[in-house]
Design a protein around this motif. Structure first.
Motif, short mmCIF file in Angstrom:
data_model
loop_
_atom_site.label_atom_id
_atom_site.label_comp_id
_atom_site.label_asym_id
_atom_site.label_seq_id
_atom_site.Cartn_x
_atom_site.Cartn_y
_atom_site.Cartn_z
N LEU A 53 20.01 25.57 -5.96
CA LEU A 53 21.09 26.52 -5.73
C LEU A 53 21.64 27.06 -7.06
O LEU A 53 21.96 28.24 -7.17
CB LEU A 53 22.20 25.88 -4.91
N ILE A 54 21.74 26.19 -8.07
CA ILE A 54 22.20 26.62 -9.39
C ILE A 54 21.24 27.66 -9.95
O ILE A 54 21.66 28.66 -10.53
CB ILE A 54 22.33 25.41 -10.34
N LYS A 55 19.94 27.44 -9.76
CA LYS A 55 18.94 28.40 -10.25
C LYS A 55 19.10 29.75 -9.57
O LYS A 55 18.98 30.79 -10.22
CB LYS A 55 17.54 27.85 -10.02
N LEU A 56 19.40 29.76 -8.26
CA LEU A 56 19.63 31.02 -7.55
C LEU A 56 20.82 31.78 -8.14
O LEU A 56 20.78 32.99 -8.31
CB LEU A 56 19.88 30.76 -6.07
N VAL A 57 21.89 31.06 -8.46
CA VAL A 57 23.08 31.69 -9.02
C VAL A 57 22.82 32.18 -10.44
O VAL A 57 23.16 33.32 -10.79
CB VAL A 57 24.28 30.71 -9.00
N PRO B 70 24.52 28.15 1.30
CA PRO B 70 24.92 27.15 2.30
C PRO B 70 26.11 26.30 1.82
O PRO B 70 26.18 25.11 2.07
CB PRO B 70 23.66 26.30 2.45
N THR B 71 27.05 26.93 1.10
CA THR B 71 28.25 26.23 0.65
C THR B 71 29.38 26.52 1.63
O THR B 71 29.31 27.45 2.42
CB THR B 71 28.65 26.71 -0.75
N LEU B 72 30.43 25.71 1.57
CA LEU B 72 31.57 25.95 2.46
C LEU B 72 32.17 27.33 2.25
O LEU B 72 32.50 28.02 3.21
CB LEU B 72 32.64 24.87 2.26
N SER B 73 32.29 27.74 1.00
CA SER B 73 32.86 29.07 0.74
C SER B 73 31.92 30.17 1.24
O SER B 73 32.37 31.21 1.74
CB SER B 73 33.18 29.25 -0.74
N VAL C 63 17.92 25.50 1.99
CA VAL C 63 17.85 24.83 0.69
C VAL C 63 19.22 24.25 0.39
O VAL C 63 20.21 24.98 0.33
CB VAL C 63 17.44 25.81 -0.42
N LEU C 64 19.31 22.94 0.22
CA LEU C 64 20.58 22.29 -0.08
C LEU C 64 20.57 21.59 -1.44
O LEU C 64 21.58 21.02 -1.83
CB LEU C 64 20.93 21.27 1.01
N SER C 65 19.48 21.68 -2.15
CA SER C 65 19.37 21.03 -3.45
C SER C 65 20.26 21.75 -4.46
O SER C 65 20.14 22.96 -4.67
CB SER C 65 17.93 21.07 -3.93
N LYS C 66 21.15 21.00 -5.09
CA LYS C 66 22.07 21.60 -6.05
C LYS C 66 21.31 22.25 -7.21
O LYS C 66 21.68 23.34 -7.68
CB LYS C 66 23.04 20.54 -6.58
N VAL D 230 21.73 35.63 -6.02
CA VAL D 230 22.95 35.72 -5.22
C VAL D 230 24.11 36.02 -6.17
O VAL D 230 24.02 35.79 -7.38
CB VAL D 230 23.22 34.42 -4.43
N THR D 231 25.22 36.53 -5.64
CA THR D 231 26.33 36.95 -6.50
C THR D 231 27.17 35.78 -6.99
O THR D 231 27.93 35.93 -7.94
CB THR D 231 27.23 37.95 -5.77
N GLY D 232 27.09 34.64 -6.35
CA GLY D 232 27.86 33.47 -6.77
C GLY D 232 27.84 32.40 -5.69
O GLY D 232 27.11 32.51 -4.70
N TRP D 233 28.65 31.36 -5.90
CA TRP D 233 28.68 30.24 -4.96
C TRP D 233 29.27 30.64 -3.62
O TRP D 233 29.01 30.00 -2.61
CB TRP D 233 29.45 29.07 -5.55
N ASP D 234 30.07 31.71 -3.59
CA ASP D 234 30.67 32.13 -2.33
C ASP D 234 29.91 33.27 -1.67
O ASP D 234 30.40 33.91 -0.75
CB ASP D 234 32.14 32.51 -2.55
N ASP D 235 28.68 33.53 -2.12
CA ASP D 235 27.83 34.53 -1.48
C ASP D 235 27.56 34.08 -0.04
O ASP D 235 27.27 32.91 0.19
CB ASP D 235 26.52 34.67 -2.26
N PRO D 236 27.63 34.98 0.93
CA PRO D 236 27.41 34.59 2.34
C PRO D 236 26.03 33.99 2.62
O PRO D 236 25.84 33.31 3.61
CB PRO D 236 27.58 35.89 3.11
N ARG D 237 25.07 34.20 1.74
CA ARG D 237 23.74 33.63 1.94
C ARG D 237 23.64 32.19 1.47
O ARG D 237 22.66 31.51 1.76
CB ARG D 237 22.70 34.48 1.19
#
Length: 105
Positions: A39-43, A57-60, A33-36, A48-55
């Motif tokens: 992804l915002i809904k997941l956060v 698909p962000t660079l962090s 899933v790459l739709s922003k 997920v714990t945040g944008w840098d969660d290992p799950r």
């Protein structure tokens, strides 16, 4: 003063005439899933714990998985630039990571 104004307008017109626009295709990772918006809904819903969660698909997130920056650069070099949209298997990223680990040893 009138001549200076004419030169400025002429320079702007010339610059606009030579401006080139390039179309670049989108790279879509398969089964990811790459739709922003999604992804915002997941956060926001704490899946997920945040944008840098290992799950994520962000660079962090990819960096937190242990993928070195050199492997990300190699992945981008291999994909190159294309005018058409492409579906890419995430296994290519894993191959780049393995290759970088072997070269670093």
């Amino acid at each position: 003063e009138g001549r200076l104004l004419q030169l400025r307008r002429g320079a702007r017109l010339c610059w606009r005439r030579w401006t080139v626009s390039h179309a670049i295709g989108r790279y879509q990772l398969k089964y990811t899933v790459l739709s922003k918006r999604k992804l915002i809904k997941l956060v926001e819903d704490s899946y997920v714990t945040g944008w840098d969660d290992p799950r994520m698909p962000t660079l962090s997130g990819i960096r937190r998985r242990g993928v070195p920056p050199a492997a990300i650069r190699l992945f981008c070099e291999r994909m190159g630039i294309s005018k058409s949209d492409s579906n890419i298997d995430f296994g290519i990223m894993e191959d780049c990571t393995r290759e970088r680990e072997v070269l670093d040893e």
